[in-house]
Write an enzyme that holds these catalytic residues in place. Structure first.
Site, PDB file in Angstrom:
ATOM      1  N   LYS A  32       0.822  -1.249  -0.293  1.00  0.00           N
ATOM      2  CA  LYS A  32      -0.039  -0.078  -0.279  1.00  0.00           C
ATOM      3  C   LYS A  32       0.854   1.065  -0.129  1.00  0.00           C
ATOM      4  O   LYS A  32       1.065   1.618   0.696  1.00  0.00           O
ATOM      5  CB  LYS A  32      -0.698  -0.303   1.202  1.00  0.00           C
TER       6      LYS A  32
HETATM    7  N1  PMP Z   1      -7.703  -1.903  -3.258  1.00  0.00           N
HETATM    8  C1  PMP Z   1      -7.208  -0.519  -3.035  1.00  0.00           C
HETATM    9  C2  PMP Z   1      -6.400  -0.084  -4.180  1.00  0.00           C
HETATM   10  C3  PMP Z   1      -7.191  -0.090  -1.759  1.00  0.00           C
HETATM   11  O1  PMP Z   1      -7.110   1.251  -2.066  1.00  0.00           O
HETATM   12  C4  PMP Z   1      -7.724  -0.468  -1.038  1.00  0.00           C
HETATM   13  C5  PMP Z   1      -8.129   0.287   0.393  1.00  0.00           C
HETATM   14  N2  PMP Z   1      -6.758   0.230   1.007  1.00  0.00           N
HETATM   15  C6  PMP Z   1      -8.718  -2.131  -1.075  1.00  0.00           C
HETATM   16  C7  PMP Z   1      -8.500  -2.727  -2.508  1.00  0.00           C
HETATM   17  C8  PMP Z   1      -9.189  -2.912  -0.005  1.00  0.00           C
HETATM   18  O2  PMP Z   1      -8.355  -2.786   0.724  1.00  0.00           O
HETATM   19  P1  PMP Z   1      -9.129  -3.459   2.454  1.00  0.00           P
HETATM   20  O3  PMP Z   1     -10.431  -4.251   2.742  1.00  0.00           O
HETATM   21  O4  PMP Z   1      -7.429  -3.481   3.526  1.00  0.00           O
HETATM   22  O5  PMP Z   1      -8.830  -1.721   3.398  1.00  0.00           O
END
Ligand code: PMP
Length: 297
Positions: free
Chosen positions: A155
């Site tokens: 991320k």
């Molecule tokens: N894909 C992207 C590109 C994101 O930014 C997020 C948000 N973090 C997610 C998927 C979903 O991830 P999570 O469920 O861990 O928030």
């Protein structure tokens, strides 16, 4: 929206400081090159009245993996960061909050490795989720970054230029949100959420490889296991998705949010009658630690 005011406290490298007085470095490699990693976490006021950070350990562990994937020094323990975040929520008098840890680089205009990293954690109020407005989604002209050009499972802040472009493009065209394909034109994910579709009572989602495999995506799979709903990971086209009974985005901020349509092609089953809706209700109960079984509206 105001993320902070003169009373807001943030966590900065082991200290709690006023947001309005906190300083950062204009010569940071992070600011110039998008070289930083972050998390998006939520806390909830649970059924018992207590504040609970949902899946705190999974989020702080991913923060560590993201930093290491980008060769950033990382010395923080997930537990210490979780404890600091609970203290931060208390200091800011917040229960239903969005939590944003950010690990960033020192002053460095070269591309060389750094000897240290810095960390900030910011929190702000998040309105409780309503989940009744269905999204009008548009297939983006932008694709997700090539996983051979980025550590796509990390991320990293720089990846979000892609998200911003896609989301702004969709909104300028009058839609609520974008859907991005991968470099091969298969469905990947939203700008900040993963995607599932429902067909004949079964769920489908793209596999890891071209996406950020979200913690909410993993939670949805756990809920499906508990509710006896079949889930399959597979690559699929935009056309196949348009032929689905229903679809939804899921992510920490978005929670589980149903779609009205994709490229103005409306999904045939009423959201309230889908198994996806049951998952949405179960997710809402899980984050708030409510015991009752999800009921269909
Ligand atoms: N894909 C992207 C590109 C994101 O930014 C997020 C948000 N973090 C997610 C998927 C979903 O991830 P999570 O469920 O861990 O928030």
């Amino acid at each position: 929206m105001a993320y902070y005011n003169e009373h807001t406290i943030l966590y900065l490298n082991g200290e709690f400081v006023k947001a309005s007085e906190a300083k950062t470095d204009f010569y940071s490699q992070s600011l110039h090159y998008g070289y930083a990693v972050f998390e998006g976490i939520r806390s909830y006021r649970t059924a018992s009245g207590a504040t609970k950070i949902f899946k705190a350990e999974a989020h702080f562990d991913r923060l560590r993996r993201s930093a290491l994937a980008l060769n950033m020094p990382y010395t923080y323990s997930s537990l210490a960061l979780e404890e600091a975040t609970y203290e931060l929520l208390r200091l800011n008098n917040l229960q239903d909050a969005y939590i944003r840890p950010l690990v960033y680089a020192p002053a460095n205009m070269s591309f060389n490795l750094n000897k240290e990293s810095f960390i900030a954690i910011e929190v702000w109020e998040m309105a409780p989720f309503l989940g009744d407005k269905l999204l009008r989604v548009m297939t983006s002209g932008f694709q997700r970054p090539n996983p051979r050009g980025f550590r796509i499972e990390a991320k990293a802040t720089g990846h979000y230029v892609n998200s911003i472009l896609a989301s702004q493009e969709a909104k300028a065209a009058g839609f609520d949100e974008a859907l991005l394909t991968d470099m091969n034109g298969q469905v990947a994910e939203g700008p900040g959420a993963n995607v599932f579709f429902e067909k004949d009572g079964k769920l489908f989602t793209p596999p890891a490889g071209n996406i950020l495999p979200g913690i909410t995506r993993a939670t949805v799979k756990e809920i499906c296991l508990e509710l006896g709903i079949e889930v399959e990971e597979k690559l699929f086209s935009v056309e196949e998705l348009k032929g689905a009974d229903a679809a939804f985005f899921c992510g920490t901020a978005a929670e589980v949010i149903g779609w009205d349509s994709l490229d103005e092609s409306v999904f045939p089953i009423k959201w309230n009658e889908t198994v996806s809706r049951r998952i949405q209700l179960a997710y809402g109960n899980l984050v708030k630690e409510k015991q009752e079984l999800p009921q269909l509206a």
